[in-house]
Enzyme design. Structure first.
Site, mmCIF file in Angstrom:
data_model
loop_
_atom_site.group_PDB
_atom_site.id
_atom_site.type_symbol
_atom_site.label_atom_id
_atom_site.label_comp_id
_atom_site.label_asym_id
_atom_site.label_seq_id
_atom_site.Cartn_x
_atom_site.Cartn_y
_atom_site.Cartn_z
ATOM 1 C CB SER A 111 1.458 -17.030 2.146
ATOM 2 O OG SER A 111 0.915 -17.823 2.770
ATOM 3 C CD GLU A 209 3.240 -13.721 7.449
ATOM 4 O OE1 GLU A 209 2.218 -13.561 7.791
ATOM 5 O OE2 GLU A 209 3.710 -14.713 6.679
ATOM 6 C CG HIS A 275 -1.235 -14.946 6.487
ATOM 7 N ND1 HIS A 275 0.136 -15.240 6.504
ATOM 8 C CD2 HIS A 275 -1.679 -15.708 5.377
ATOM 9 C CE1 HIS A 275 0.786 -16.096 5.667
ATOM 10 N NE2 HIS A 275 -0.421 -16.191 4.975
#
Length: 309
Positions: A111, A209, A275
């Protein structure tokens, strides 16, 4: 690339929160999981410090302090981030990358941590790890046995094979490619363009992602990467979970299909990386091979079993 030493049972590891404070209960639950794996966990002094508007510089310095203390302590063998959030880009310029290089150890997160994964990799030539985080992925509500399996290669030094037995992989463009694995969160990769930490996907397999970004935003960011030359010499693209549903999922699929149509490199989607649960951890900076018949990603070990680096 420099590979950090593999973990051994009883090794001390640090948990830090460079992107913001975690939920205390979730962090404690995740720490218990690390301890059950055989790790001796030390928590950064500023993990729970809350960012206040008038103290932005102070909180950045505190997060940097936790990171540097963990990086410089020779008894710490791994650093695991508690959760994502915001702001790791602000401390990237403050890190002493020579210290990182001279004391290689596992650095693990995803992230917002993507920014630091790439900064450390580019500036210290050190393998980093895109993997599930302590509070957000290892808590009692979220963790799965598949997610926990991601930590095993840190001890064993085994390579990783990701095929359809882990998730039903779908090929967008056929082919095969080999190169070191790079990438991470699409938003953070885009934010890094034009900086010293811009992702270098030349000769590489690129992992992408994100989470809950609308299809038009994904389209814009992929276009930005393309116009910045990121795809010029890429050898393959691995698409993780984007965590969108319903009509937005349909729109996103069309965006991805259109963007990669006719690509000269293999593109495979639906890897449970990022995620999602399960969330499989992968090393960045090591050799990898992407094939599409059948779809499969093979990744070299991210650690060395000897103390030699």
């Amino acid at each position: 690339m420099i590979k950090p030493p593999a973990l051994k049972e009883g090794d001390r590891v640090a948990v830090i929160a460079p992107a913001g404070p975690p939920d205390r209960e979730h962090l404690n639950q995740g720490i218990r999981v690390l301890e059950e794996m055989g790790m001796n966990v030390v928590i950064g002094r500023h993990v729970f410090d809350v960012e206040e508007e008038e103290e932005l510089t102070a909180i950045d310095q505190k997060r940097l302090t936790d990171l540097e203390e963990a990086l410089c302590d020779p008894d710490i063998r791994g650093i695991f981030c508690a959760n994502g959030g915001y702001g790791t880009a602000k401390i990237a310029d403050m890190i002493d990358y020579e210290k990182v290089k001279s004391n290689p150890k596992i650095f693990w997160g995803y992230s917002d941590i993507t920014y630091l994964l790439n900064a450390i990799q580019k500036s210290s030539n050190l393998v980093t790890f895109h993997g599930p985080m302590v509070a957000s992925d290892l808590n009692d509500e979220q963790r799965t046995k598949e997610t926990l399996s991601s930590f095993s290669p840190l001890f064993t030094g085994e390579s990783i094979t990701y095929a359809s037995h882990k998730s039903p992989l779908n090929t967008l463009t056929h082919g095969k490619g080999e190169g070191h694995l790079v990438g991470g969160n699409l938003t953070l990769l885009t934010n890094g363009l034009g900086t010293p930490y811009q992702v270098d996907a030349s000769g590489a397999i690129l992992l992408i992602e994100d989470v809950a970004e609308p299809a038009f935003r994904v389209d814009l960011m992929l276009t930005h990467l393309k116009q910045a030359g990121v795809f010029n010499d890429v050898q393959g693209v691995v698409l993780g979970d984007f965590q969108v549903e319903g009509e937005e999922f349909v729109r996103l699929r069309k965006v991805l299909q259109n963007f990669f149509a006719g690509a000269s490199f293999p593109v495979v989607e639906n890897f449970h990386i990022g995620h999602c649960q399960p969330n499989y951890g992968v090393p960045l900076g090591v050799k990898s091979k992407l094939t599409t018949s059948p779809p499969q990603l093979v990744i070299d070990s991210g650690v060395t079993k000897s103390m030699e680096v």
